[in-house]
Design a protein around this motif. Structure first.
Motif, PDB file in Angstrom:
ATOM      1  N   TYR A   6      39.682  36.928  54.566  1.00  0.00           N
ATOM      2  CA  TYR A   6      38.627  36.792  53.567  1.00  0.00           C
ATOM      3  C   TYR A   6      39.201  37.140  52.198  1.00  0.00           C
ATOM      4  CZ  TYR A   6      34.314  37.905  51.018  1.00  0.00           C
ATOM      5  OH  TYR A   6      33.309  37.961  50.090  1.00  0.00           O
ATOM      6  N   THR A  10      33.116  34.565  46.766  1.00  0.00           N
ATOM      7  CA  THR A  10      32.139  33.653  47.355  1.00  0.00           C
ATOM      8  C   THR A  10      32.051  32.410  46.482  1.00  0.00           C
ATOM      9  OG1 THR A  10      30.334  34.743  46.164  1.00  0.00           O
ATOM     10  CG2 THR A  10      30.739  35.466  48.430  1.00  0.00           C
ATOM     11  N   ASP A  11      31.588  31.322  47.097  1.00  0.00           N
ATOM     12  CA  ASP A  11      31.441  30.096  46.314  1.00  0.00           C
ATOM     13  C   ASP A  11      30.088  30.086  45.609  1.00  0.00           C
ATOM     14  OD1 ASP A  11      29.525  29.259  48.205  1.00  0.00           O
ATOM     15  OD2 ASP A  11      30.548  27.390  48.668  1.00  0.00           O
ATOM     16  N   GLY A  14      27.111  31.040  47.654  1.00  0.00           N
ATOM     17  CA  GLY A  14      27.108  32.340  48.309  1.00  0.00           C
ATOM     18  C   GLY A  14      27.916  32.411  49.594  1.00  0.00           C
ATOM     19  N   LYS A  15      28.639  31.339  49.956  1.00  0.00           N
ATOM     20  CA  LYS A  15      29.475  31.342  51.163  1.00  0.00           C
ATOM     21  C   LYS A  15      30.774  32.086  50.887  1.00  0.00           C
ATOM     22  CE  LYS A  15      28.056  26.868  53.019  1.00  0.00           C
ATOM     23  NZ  LYS A  15      28.561  25.547  53.419  1.00  0.00           N
ATOM     24  N   GLU A  16      31.218  32.883  51.855  1.00  0.00           N
ATOM     25  CA  GLU A  16      32.480  33.601  51.716  1.00  0.00           C
ATOM     26  C   GLU A  16      33.645  32.621  51.744  1.00  0.00           C
ATOM     27  OE1 GLU A  16      32.385  36.382  54.967  1.00  0.00           O
ATOM     28  OE2 GLU A  16      31.181  37.807  53.819  1.00  0.00           O
TER      29      GLU A  16
END
Length: 70
Positions: A6, A10-11, A14-16
């Motif tokens: 990780y 985040t994009d 809100g996605k990691e």
């Protein structure tokens, strides 16, 4: 299995963001990778690399599940 790290980012949705993700930055597609102690996003053509901390990236896939994007 290949364990992906990780990035801590985040994009825009809100996605990691993980190593190996393919993100869209403006009109260009980039691969997320860790090099030289930095998270980088390299243009698919390999001609330009920027720090991952740019604003509003969007995940469009990853190198394992979407090789056709490469």
């Amino acid at each position: 299995f290949e364990v992906l790290q990780y990035t801590g980012h985040t994009d825009k949705n809100g996605k990691e963001i993980y190593e190996g993700d393919i993100v869209r930055h403006g009109e260009s597609m980039r691969i997320v990778e860790f090099k030289g102690c930095n998270w980088l996003a390299t243009r698919l053509s390999g001609t330009e690399t920027i720090l991952l901390s740019f604003t509003n990236p969007e995940i469009v896939g990853n190198i394992h599940q979407n090789p056709e994007l490469l």
